[in-house]
Scaffold this active site. Structure first.
Site, mmCIF file in Angstrom:
data_model
loop_
_atom_site.group_PDB
_atom_site.id
_atom_site.type_symbol
_atom_site.label_atom_id
_atom_site.label_comp_id
_atom_site.label_asym_id
_atom_site.label_seq_id
_atom_site.Cartn_x
_atom_site.Cartn_y
_atom_site.Cartn_z
ATOM 1 N N ASN A 71 0.729 -1.458 -0.006
ATOM 2 C CA ASN A 71 -0.203 0.488 0.513
ATOM 3 C C ASN A 71 0.513 1.384 0.572
ATOM 4 O O ASN A 71 0.095 2.544 -0.593
ATOM 5 C CB ASN A 71 -1.044 -0.645 1.288
ATOM 6 C CG ASN A 71 -0.336 -0.403 2.541
ATOM 7 O OD1 ASN A 71 0.332 -0.073 2.435
ATOM 8 N ND2 ASN A 71 -1.314 0.442 3.412
ATOM 9 N N GLU B 201 5.506 -3.956 11.818
ATOM 10 C CA GLU B 201 4.179 -3.215 11.933
ATOM 11 C C GLU B 201 3.344 -3.921 11.077
ATOM 12 O O GLU B 201 2.624 -4.405 9.514
ATOM 13 C CB GLU B 201 3.592 -2.052 11.080
ATOM 14 C CG GLU B 201 3.728 -0.624 11.498
ATOM 15 C CD GLU B 201 2.369 -0.914 10.417
ATOM 16 O OE1 GLU B 201 1.157 -1.733 10.675
ATOM 17 O OE2 GLU B 201 2.293 0.021 9.103
ATOM 18 N N CYS C 33 -2.860 0.485 7.051
ATOM 19 C CA CYS C 33 -3.116 0.056 8.724
ATOM 20 C C CYS C 33 -3.814 1.187 9.549
ATOM 21 O O CYS C 33 -4.526 0.442 10.409
ATOM 22 C CB CYS C 33 -1.767 -0.759 8.912
ATOM 23 S SG CYS C 33 -0.428 0.926 8.479
HETATM 24 O O1 G3H Z 1 -0.606 1.156 5.769
HETATM 25 C C1 G3H Z 1 -0.083 1.348 6.835
HETATM 26 C C2 G3H Z 1 0.865 2.858 6.858
HETATM 27 O O2 G3H Z 1 2.188 3.104 8.096
HETATM 28 C C3 G3H Z 1 -0.167 4.022 7.107
HETATM 29 O O3 G3H Z 1 -0.259 5.265 7.094
HETATM 30 O O4 G3H Z 1 -1.089 6.720 7.686
HETATM 31 O O5 G3H Z 1 0.240 7.564 6.738
HETATM 32 O O6 G3H Z 1 -1.810 5.617 5.785
HETATM 33 P P1 G3H Z 1 -0.831 6.406 6.586
#
Ligand code: G3H
Length: 503
Positions: A169, A264, A298
């Site tokens: 993602n 993570e 996430c």
């Molecule tokens: O999908 C996991 C990422 O660490 C979320 O990052 O809060 O910038 O969308 P974000």
């Protein structure tokens, strides 16, 4: 365009090469891995299916390149990182294009991801110069029973070879969030991109190549997880693994040796809404938090826990905003685009059908075409429904109505995840108490969960991860403390009298 201009070297026919020993190479396997465009469901790109022998070679070179890199002055390491950041930002268009094609990220968000990544690299270079350029000086007489006979000097040293595995993602941003701290700290770096996102990663790595990093210091190896996944993560040359993704991280951590891990692994971020909350603000944040990049973050809002007395009003406001979300191709900047794969779409559909069977209220009609799922708000979700606990990673958001704040906190804490959460209230005192009670790595007060700005600490509790991210924490995680102790024959106190006579 991807694979053209300064990027022509990274392509061999219609297959992207892998990066090893400072060169772009074709795998001896003669095989490739297809990358399916989520929107068209047709093969968009192909990458090399590297072999275990090629992994061994990359590791061997990473080990030897790291030895000289650790002796490269910090300011020089920072200089190269700044250069890579500038090249990356200059080439945002072709990199963003590959993000659009291989992960169906809306065009505008894809550009933002690349620019944000360049900024992260530069910030990391600056932070590294600051925090790695200073150490600690300890005196022995602060510990009981000691005189001032020992001076302890501490500094931070690199770990060796860092293995970085980013998710689909944010293939560029979550790759550089691992690469930049590893490099500034004096480590070498082996990158294993996700299959979808690999071509964007290869373009990004080429920017580091053009910046002039030493041969072998950075490698990018592509291929099938079944062939090289465990081989990479269990490789004896690896001294640290930084992984972002799903459950695979749990099995990696069980198999990894005695090395630092930064993991993570997703979340089920709760949004707790109190009776005094500004419901317009909540509704906008639910839309941004729950539906941006079609819920494939996430840190997406994955469950709304709203006080019964304001639930009807909030649901109406969110429904009105959902109706305005555009659905369609990422090239047209639609809010909702195809989810990453057919299996992901099937999984999301399974959660929706389970909620339907168990009586959830559908605020919109459920609609799916291929991997494209229309945004869906599910009201009156109950704890016996799978969607109350599992993360859909898609544009489907459950609303649970609660009769007390404690009920909301208990639901949040009963999750096996603990990444982020948020609470909406005008009462800061209540917000602080709720934040302390929520078992998550971060709580946002009056805003949706989010990792950024990228220098903020970012960490999950429970199954959401190990270690903390954010620029400073990543640099610290990718280093070890080294101490040198100077032992004096007699105690020495500054401004002490008669010191000469003791010599
Ligand atoms: O999908 C996991 C990422 O660490 C979320 O990052 O809060 O910038 O969308 P974000």
């Amino acid at each position: 365009m991807a694979g053209t201009g300064i990027f022509t070297d990274i392509l061999d026919g219609d297959v992207y090469k892998y990066y090893s020993d400072g060169e772009w190479k074709t795998s001896s396997s003669g095989k490739s891995v297809a990358i399916i465009n989520p929107a068209t469901r047709k093969t968009q790109y192909k990458v090399q299916a590297c072999t275990q022998e090629e992994v061994n070679k990359v590791m061997e070179m990473a080990k030897s390149a790291q030895k000289s890199w650790a002796k490269t002055p910090l300011w020089k390491r920072a200089e190269l990182l700044h250069k890579a950041a500038a090249i990356l930002k200059d080439n945002k268009a072709p990199i963003a294009e590959s993000l659009v094609k291989e992960i169906a990220k809306p065009a505008k968000d894809s550009v933002t991801e690349v620019v944000r990544s360049g900024d992260l690299i530069s910030y990391c270079a600056e932070e590294g110069v600051r925090i790695l350029g200073e150490g600690k000086f300890l005196l022995s007489d602060s510990f009981p029973g000691n005189e001032r006979t020992k001076y302890c000097l501490t500094s931070k040293i690199p770990l060796g070879v860092v293995l970085a595995i980013p998710p689909f993602n944010y293939p560029v941003n979550l790759a550089v969030s691992k690469i930049a701290p590893a490099l500034i700290a004096g480590n070498s770096l082996v990158l294993k991109p996700p299959t979808q996102g690999a071509v964007s990663c290869l373009h990004m790595v080429h920017c580091f190549h053009l910046a002039g990093f030493p041969k072998g210091l950075i490698s990018c190896i592509t291929g099938k997880g079944s062939e090289i996944g465990d081989f990479l993560t269990m490789h004896p040359a690896v001294n640290c693994i930084s992984f972002t993704g799903g459950d695979t991280g749990i099995s990696i951590s069980k198999k990894a040796g005695m090395i630092p891990l930064q993991m993570e692994l997703g979340g089920k971020d709760a949004c707790i809404v109190l009776e005094d909350a500004d419901l317009d603000l909540v509704a906008s944040n639910i839309i941004k938090g729950g539906f941006s990049y079609s819920g494939q973050r996430c840190t997406a809002v994955k469950v709304v826990l709203v006080m019964e007395s304001v639930a009807n009003e909030l649901v109406e406001k969110v429904k009105a905003k959902v109706a305005k979300l555009t659905v369609g191709p990422p090239e047209e900047n639609c809010d909702i685009t195809a989810v990453v794969s057919e299996s992901s779409a099937n999984f999301i559909e399974g959660l929706v059908m389970d909620a339907k069977d168990k009586g959830a209220t559908f605020c919109q009609e459920y609609k799916r075409q291929g991997n494209l799922i229309w945004p869906l708000l599910l009201d009156n979700v109950k704890p016996d429904m799978r969607i109350a606990w599992e993360e859909p990673f898609g544009p489907v958001l459950p609303v649970l109505r609660i009769s007390s704040v404690e009920e909301g906190i208990n639901h949040c804490n009963a999750s096996n995840f603990g990444l982020q959460g948020c609470v909406f209230t005008k009462d800061i005192n209540k917000a602080m108490l709720i934040s302390d009670a929520m078992e998550t790595g971060t709580v946002q007060i009056n805003s949706a969960p989010a990792r950024g700005p990228d220098h903020f600490p970012f960490q999950g509790l429970k199954d959401s991860g190990i270690g903390s991210q954010g620029v400073t924490n990543s640099i610290n995680l990718m280093t070890k403390v080294k101490t040198t102790v100077i032992n004096l024959p007699t105690p020495s106190y500054s401004m002490g009298e008669g010191f000469i006579s003791r010599l």
